[in-house]
Design an enzyme around this catalytic site. Sequence first.
Site, PDB file in Angstrom:
ATOM      1  N   HIS A  51     -54.347 -31.723  30.316  1.00 32.43           N
ATOM      2  CA  HIS A  51     -55.536 -32.011  31.257  1.00 32.43           C
ATOM      3  C   HIS A  51     -54.746 -34.150  31.571  1.00 32.43           C
ATOM      4  O   HIS A  51     -55.807 -34.373  32.183  1.00 32.43           O
ATOM      5  CB  HIS A  51     -57.103 -32.209  31.411  1.00 32.43           C
ATOM      6  CG  HIS A  51     -57.550 -32.509  29.480  1.00 32.43           C
ATOM      7  ND1 HIS A  51     -57.312 -31.708  28.990  1.00 32.43           N
ATOM      8  CD2 HIS A  51     -57.866 -33.899  29.658  1.00 32.43           C
ATOM      9  CE1 HIS A  51     -57.315 -33.745  27.143  1.00 32.43           C
ATOM     10  NE2 HIS A  51     -58.321 -34.110  27.986  1.00 32.43           N
ATOM     11  N   GLU A 108     -52.673 -38.341  33.193  1.00 28.63           N
ATOM     12  CA  GLU A 108     -53.315 -39.723  33.546  1.00 28.63           C
ATOM     13  C   GLU A 108     -52.176 -40.802  32.732  1.00 28.63           C
ATOM     14  O   GLU A 108     -52.387 -41.749  33.053  1.00 28.63           O
ATOM     15  CB  GLU A 108     -54.204 -40.120  32.798  1.00 28.63           C
ATOM     16  CG  GLU A 108     -55.801 -40.774  33.574  1.00 28.63           C
ATOM     17  CD  GLU A 108     -56.966 -40.029  32.895  1.00 28.63           C
ATOM     18  OE1 GLU A 108     -57.146 -41.580  32.767  1.00 28.63           O
ATOM     19  OE2 GLU A 108     -56.901 -39.735  33.180  1.00 28.63           O
ATOM     20  N   ASP A 109     -51.994 -40.080  31.288  1.00 28.07           N
ATOM     21  CA  ASP A 109     -51.171 -41.222  30.498  1.00 28.07           C
ATOM     22  C   ASP A 109     -49.572 -40.976  30.398  1.00 28.07           C
ATOM     23  O   ASP A 109     -49.337 -41.526  29.884  1.00 28.07           O
ATOM     24  CB  ASP A 109     -52.016 -40.382  29.519  1.00 28.07           C
ATOM     25  CG  ASP A 109     -53.209 -40.607  28.804  1.00 28.07           C
ATOM     26  OD1 ASP A 109     -53.626 -41.555  29.852  1.00 28.07           O
ATOM     27  OD2 ASP A 109     -53.627 -40.036  28.145  1.00 28.07           O
ATOM     28  N   ASP A 137     -63.562 -31.639  27.602  1.00 29.50           N
ATOM     29  CA  ASP A 137     -63.046 -32.930  26.993  1.00 29.50           C
ATOM     30  C   ASP A 137     -63.530 -33.815  26.324  1.00 29.50           C
ATOM     31  O   ASP A 137     -63.743 -34.942  25.247  1.00 29.50           O
ATOM     32  CB  ASP A 137     -62.879 -33.327  28.181  1.00 29.50           C
ATOM     33  CG  ASP A 137     -61.688 -34.857  28.143  1.00 29.50           C
ATOM     34  OD1 ASP A 137     -61.133 -35.051  27.137  1.00 29.50           O
ATOM     35  OD2 ASP A 137     -62.311 -35.955  29.000  1.00 29.50           O
TER      36      ASP A 137
HETATM   37 MN    MN Z   1     -59.102 -36.017  27.455  1.00 27.75          MN
END
Ligand code: MN
Length: 711
Positions: A72, A76-77, A139
């Site tokens: 997940h 993004e990272d 999360d």
């Molecule tokens: Mn997260």
Amino acid sequence: MVEAELLFKDLTSYLKADDVSRLQRAYAFSEAAHHGQFRKSGEPYISHPLAVAKILAQWHLDPQALTAALLHDVMEDTAVTKEEIAESFGRSVAELVDGVSKIDAIEFQSKEDFQAENFRKMLLAMARDVRVILIKLADRLHNMRTMQVMDPVRKKRIARETLDIYAPIANRLGLNSIYQELEDLSFRYLHPTRYRVLAKALKTSRGNRREVVGKVLDAIIARLKEAGIDASVTGREKHLHSIYNKMLEKQLSFAQVQDIYGFRVIVSDVPACYVALGALHGLYKPFPGKFKDYIAIPKANGYQSLHTTLFGPFGMPLEVQIRTREMHKIAEAGVASHWLYKTSDADLNELQQKTHQWLQSLLELQTTSGTAVEFLEHLKVDLFPDEVYVFTPKGKIMALPRGATAVDFAYFVHTDIGNRAIAVKINDELMPLRTELKNGDRVDIITAVQARPNPAWLNFVATARARAQIRHFLKTMQLEESVHLGERLLNQALATLKGSPAEIDAESWDKFLRESGAKSRAELHADIGLGKRLAAVVAASLLQRAGSAPSGEQIPGTIVIRGTEGMAAQLARCCNPIPGDPVIGLVSKGQGIVIHTQDCPVIRKSRHESDRWVDVQWDDKTRRAFLVSIRLSVANERGVLARVAGGIAEAGSNIDNVSVEQSDSSAYSTMNFTLQVTNRFHLAQIMKRLRLIPEVVRIVRVKGQPKEREQ
Ligand code: MN
């Protein structure tokens, strides 16, 4: 990692070996992508997605959702793209990861309550797939559980957001245990001291209560056994944040809140719930007015139970919940209960169907058109099918109807913004004003002071509000232009009659306006500009009232018309004037004066012979019947002609002539009536009465030749 091995071992209890090995592959992929990243606590980053997957595994979520949980944060990272995820793990997993990333990209800023509600709806709407929300909640839960190491300001901000946004979503989805834990964790970070004090007090009171609770439990179990009910009975405690809320809201002390004891009775089926209720009401007296039947009438989030409050030993209040095992599952796990309790052979479709039904009852949605199959595809549930949520440049959220464009948005922000809009930036990109908005768009309308609405906007705006505002502006603009034009036409007409505006004093104006029925000079000008009155007629009348009628011109004084003048004054057949209509007389050779309505085409044609015009007005007292024609479009229903005729009679009129034409479409026909009316007001009343007949779709007055009367 040891934790990973433990998780995969656990998963074999409900997943196939194939699925577990695919998950191991996803884990390896995520670990590689996050390699070198660490959490604030110093642990390798992969520990976080792993923990999220573990939370979801408790609900027995499907392999796709668990894969997405492991991945997940990679979009993004790390440098991993949606396409890569789709290639390696399939389109569904990629969509889930993308959904979570999109939610992460939005930041909640406003503190207003209704903004929080909009924000919650926006998240749900953006997610589309309920699994995205479940991943996001897991999360958030893990982040909240591991927040000790953050700086205090950040802790508070995240806790506030959790309390305002995520805990209510968990509650709405019926995820009770997550909901309570999120609230308690938020409470802990927002009010550390209060949390500590309350937690300690709760621990102490738990010890004190143990004996009482034990006694009551024994009594309840014994009584249910006597009644022949197989039940499991437990004592139950409120979570800290709800105790705190109760103290705040009801101004109670901790002791007062804790004075209430809670018990839960779980039985096999619905009839047993009611039998148990009866047995317990026999054991302890119930509080009047405290009984609630959420089995017959479930709560909005699907919750079902019987609630009652009893006078326990020493008069202490006992709150009892009675429910079946099925109801208990839903009360605890809500929307996730369908994954958690799915039998091994139930296929995904059935699960989807159940979840969907559940969500529907939960959110009281109406299914939009389309088949159930469309709905169930990929578990996609459009939670708010009619709305789209977008941001203003200042971060405020606005809810607009689905299909709304940038122009609709502009008018929702402010009428002036709409009227002056020239372009729009959506997510910092210049776009056409007709662009349809999507959930989460940041919309910035560019305006210019001299800009005006474009009539073409009416072709694409989706909201009634924008449509009405655009129409209103265009109409006002048209009116202003008409006033200017009318004034010019009148001045010109005055000049033709060798007069000038300066000659007409205020008194003459007032007198003229009174007699003509116009409310103001502007209205009169507008009427002239729009062709409803003739400039030359008005000019002649004005000059006459100002006492400066040009000599030599034949402008007689006003003639009062009763409609009974015979040959001297006839009503024109072309326009059929009736009392109340603005009229003008036209002197015709051999016919005397013929009275026309001022907007009659014949009058318009004679504008170069304005010396033939005579100023006339109706006698107020005239009561004779005048003929007038109306045309109706009606739906073809049995007996419609009779209903229309009846309506006309009811409105006090006689029918002089009627004809019916079949139109091209067989559904409608046209009826022409010649009616006897006393005046314009009477006609209006008749038309009003006829509009009440459902089959009548349109009525117009006909100002052409009426059907000749048979003499
Ligand atoms: Mn997260």
